[in-house]
Scaffold this motif. Sequence first.
Motif, PDB file in Angstrom:
ATOM      1  N   ALA A  99      60.591   3.855  -1.578  1.00  0.00           N
ATOM      2  CA  ALA A  99      61.336   2.649  -1.195  1.00  0.00           C
ATOM      3  C   ALA A  99      62.816   3.006  -1.137  1.00  0.00           C
ATOM      4  CB  ALA A  99      61.099   1.517  -2.186  1.00  0.00           C
ATOM      5  N   THR A 100      63.374   3.000   0.062  1.00  0.00           N
ATOM      6  CA  THR A 100      64.765   3.401   0.251  1.00  0.00           C
ATOM      7  C   THR A 100      65.711   2.251  -0.038  1.00  0.00           C
ATOM      8  OG1 THR A 100      64.109   4.985   1.959  1.00  0.00           O
ATOM      9  CG2 THR A 100      66.425   4.343   1.891  1.00  0.00           C
ATOM     10  N   SER A 101      66.722   2.513  -0.848  1.00  0.00           N
ATOM     11  CA  SER A 101      67.782   1.552  -1.135  1.00  0.00           C
ATOM     12  C   SER A 101      69.112   2.210  -0.820  1.00  0.00           C
ATOM     13  CB  SER A 101      67.742   1.104  -2.606  1.00  0.00           C
ATOM     14  OG  SER A 101      66.493   0.537  -2.934  1.00  0.00           O
ATOM     15  N   TRP A 102      70.162   1.405  -0.690  1.00  0.00           N
ATOM     16  CA  TRP A 102      71.467   1.974  -0.422  1.00  0.00           C
ATOM     17  C   TRP A 102      72.576   1.024  -0.847  1.00  0.00           C
ATOM     18  CZ3 TRP A 102      73.805  -1.397   2.766  1.00  0.00           C
ATOM     19  CH2 TRP A 102      73.030  -2.097   3.701  1.00  0.00           C
ATOM     20  N   ILE A 103      73.757   1.581  -1.005  1.00  0.00           N
ATOM     21  CA  ILE A 103      74.948   0.809  -1.338  1.00  0.00           C
ATOM     22  C   ILE A 103      76.096   1.341  -0.505  1.00  0.00           C
ATOM     23  CG2 ILE A 103      75.413   2.330  -3.303  1.00  0.00           C
ATOM     24  CD1 ILE A 103      76.818  -0.022  -4.658  1.00  0.00           C
ATOM     25  N   SER A 104      76.906   0.449   0.029  1.00  0.00           N
ATOM     26  CA  SER A 104      78.034   0.816   0.879  1.00  0.00           C
ATOM     27  C   SER A 104      79.297   0.138   0.358  1.00  0.00           C
ATOM     28  CB  SER A 104      77.768   0.399   2.326  1.00  0.00           C
ATOM     29  OG  SER A 104      78.868   0.701   3.162  1.00  0.00           O
ATOM     30  N   ILE A 105      80.345   0.905   0.161  1.00  0.00           N
ATOM     31  CA  ILE A 105      81.621   0.388  -0.329  1.00  0.00           C
ATOM     32  C   ILE A 105      82.721   0.821   0.631  1.00  0.00           C
ATOM     33  CG2 ILE A 105      83.291   0.413  -2.223  1.00  0.00           C
ATOM     34  CD1 ILE A 105      80.996   1.058  -4.108  1.00  0.00           C
ATOM     35  N   GLY A 106      83.565  -0.108   1.025  1.00  0.00           N
ATOM     36  CA  GLY A 106      84.650   0.208   1.947  1.00  0.00           C
ATOM     37  C   GLY A 106      85.944  -0.485   1.573  1.00  0.00           C
ATOM     38  N   MET A 107      87.053   0.165   1.853  1.00  0.00           N
ATOM     39  CA  MET A 107      88.383  -0.400   1.646  1.00  0.00           C
ATOM     40  C   MET A 107      89.227  -0.068   2.871  1.00  0.00           C
ATOM     41  SD  MET A 107      89.080   0.565  -2.369  1.00  0.00           S
ATOM     42  CE  MET A 107      90.549  -0.479  -2.423  1.00  0.00           C
ATOM     43  N   LEU A 108      90.042  -1.025   3.304  1.00  0.00           N
ATOM     44  CA  LEU A 108      90.912  -0.756   4.445  1.00  0.00           C
ATOM     45  C   LEU A 108      92.150  -1.645   4.387  1.00  0.00           C
ATOM     46  CD1 LEU A 108      90.966  -3.087   6.938  1.00  0.00           C
ATOM     47  CD2 LEU A 108      88.617  -2.331   7.178  1.00  0.00           C
ATOM     48  N   LYS A 109      93.122  -1.269   5.174  1.00  0.00           N
ATOM     49  CA  LYS A 109      94.307  -2.089   5.398  1.00  0.00           C
ATOM     50  C   LYS A 109      94.623  -2.031   6.878  1.00  0.00           C
ATOM     51  CE  LYS A 109      98.968  -3.114   3.767  1.00  0.00           C
ATOM     52  NZ  LYS A 109     100.058  -2.741   2.828  1.00  0.00           N
TER      53      LYS A 109
END
Length: 801
Positions: free
Chosen positions: A638-648
């Motif tokens: 069972a594939t899981s994932w997490i994505s974190i992003g920051m920008l200006k």
Amino acid sequence: MLLLLLTTAVCAHAQKAIVSGVVRNEMDKGLGQALVADEVTGLGATTNTQGYYYMEVPANKKVTIIYIAQGYIVKRREVLLSPGASRIIDVQMERLQAVQGPDIVIKDQRKREDAGSVILDVSRAVYMPSVVDGVTAMIKQMVGTNNELTSQYNVRGGNFDENLVYVNDFEIYRPFLVRTGQQEGLSFVNSDLVANVNFSVGGFQSKYGDKMSSVLDVSYKKPKEFAGSVTTGLLGASMHLEGASKNQRLTYLVGARQKSNQYVLQAQPTKGIYNPSFTDIQALLNYRVGNWELEGIANYARNRFTFFPETSSSSFGVLNQAYVLNVFYEGGEFDQFDSRFGGLSATYHKVGSKFRIKFLGSGFRTNEYETYDIFGAYLLGELQTDLSKRDFGQIKTYLGAGAIHNFARNYLNVNVGDMGTRGSYDAGDHLIQFGANATVTAIGDELHEWERRDSAAFSQPYDPNGVNMVSLYHSSTDLNYTRLSGFVQDYFKLDSGRLTATAGIRFNHSLLNDELNISPRLQMSYRPRSRTRDLVLKLAAGKYVQPPFYREMRDVNGGVNKDLLAQKSWQFVLGADYNFSMFRRPFKVTGETYYKYLWDQDPYRYDNVRIRYTGKNDAIGRVYGGEVRLYGELVEGATSWISIGMLKAEQKITDSPSIAGYDNYFPMPTDQRFMLGMYFEDYLRKNKNFKAHVNVMYASGLPVGPPRGHLYQNILRIPDYKRVDIGFSALLLDGLKKEYRAHSFFNHIHSIWGSLEVFNLLSIQNTLSYTWIQDQSSGSMYAVPNRLTTRLLNVKLHFTF
């Protein structure tokens, strides 16, 4: 002696365990004659014609089961079972790259090498709980979103118009007049028809067109046999059929979808009669004759949105100072968006030849009608916030009364014709690709729209000598222009393949304003020498331009600037891709940082999903940030994932230095500082046919300001977007099991899945935008939030055959 022999046999049987399941191909169909065996002893079984297998394995011992099928990548699964236990292991095989077509080979080899490439497992799209289509939902979860009702997405500080979409090399367009997510129909991409998805969030190659943010490159299936699916639920229904002739020369795909947001819209603050109806039909035919491959694709989308609002009530403010806006409506809205798309392609590729060329022709037509006449009388009041008062929570003081009258009769016809070619030549150490396109666009636009406001019997903006409108747009435009574009790029390898690079150049020439743009682009990747680490370092740099389409040319008053230049940017991406094992299961982590310098920008405002441009190249900007994504099997299989992003994302107006505030950088409308997206998948330990899927989304608020203020006044922030969706799915019928195959009806059924989805599980009132109310008597202005949906349930069934 007999008793001793029976006891021995029982004990021997008790030291065994059972493993069974289904081996499927890449199209989710049972794969016959596949070998399933113990990797050490070689003992096992062969799958039947439906892909089903059943085998005994030693108990109390870790066993590696190997799955082998001709033309497919070998799969392995480890099991450790107690005596007498049983376990279901379903496996989906992947074809070897050597048996794929040339395009698929190239994509597979370079999936990890391209900077900005994002992993999308389309096989899970049907199970992912979402209000929008599966593939689109996965993209929005990866890049962040502030509106669950729309299928549009922002990528790294860009807006909706900066995203490219291709299906089988044909560029796809979307409706132009849609202003709210609730009016949107289905996205073009039909998840039931998809075979492969390549999504790039920046730094893409020269072969892709002229946009500045992202590319969604979709390849539809090439079926090997007859199959299909049907999905039905509270939000709509879909079905698809696929198949091939006996000699595999002719293949076909047909998909139909129907969606109604009526159930979703009933959960919004504005109450009334909603009648949305969105229908989409697609077909794809592919025929091989000699060294030629002929392909035809067609799509028809019929979108209707009818709305008769009655009342709305919005509460806002803080704990000790709260307000409520009650609105009573008359009138209604009717929107119609009909689009047609057709494309033909012919590909020449001789077996054993290093040369390949493809000719393409396509046409797109959209007829759009936006008509509404809605009058709303409102009462603005301050709520009682003193808990000791008997009227707590009720209106204690009326702050103002007034009316808002909106009217529109907008009609738009757009026709786009495109002729082009794509080619490649494999020169051993180099793969040279080239292409050229000629695009003709014809636009007919009738814009007649106004808004009248009244506060305390005074029209706004107030003028003692007359009645003024807040906004009045009246224009008529007929526009025809041609755009030429092309590219050439070289993909090559150095240092025994550890260093790969794609260097290319692209040109774009608009005959409308005689502007020529040259865009060099470079992508590089390097695999360090290591026996223990699977690491790829990536770099991309290049110039990206976006020639104006009609919407960018039209300013806020309806005027059209035919001399508008293309928006331009230099982009730099630096990243890494690392595969590793954890808990004896595969994991992947990717990370990237990026920087964009923008010039000749066409500033704009957001109004839900509508973008209002200024129609002038009078801004420069810069966008920078980083993203980290982790993929893996927290639970085996069972594939899981997490994505974190920051920008200006910020910009500066260059032609108005005399206006205070425009001489400095200020946030762009897409300045989303932080986003977090997570997807978790799990199943019952003893039965993988019962699964749970969880989506978690957090995105910081976007800048906002008064609708008629200067752009630099967008200093307020919409509250952060927070959302949790959860879905439960169960395999109600497995047509591959023996007990079902005994009945003739189930011989044609592959599986039946049932799902229960809960959207916005925590029932968080997310804010999409604001309605600005000005009280004429006090001069105060109030920002009244427009809310998104509350908690909703959806039930659906998914049949495959």
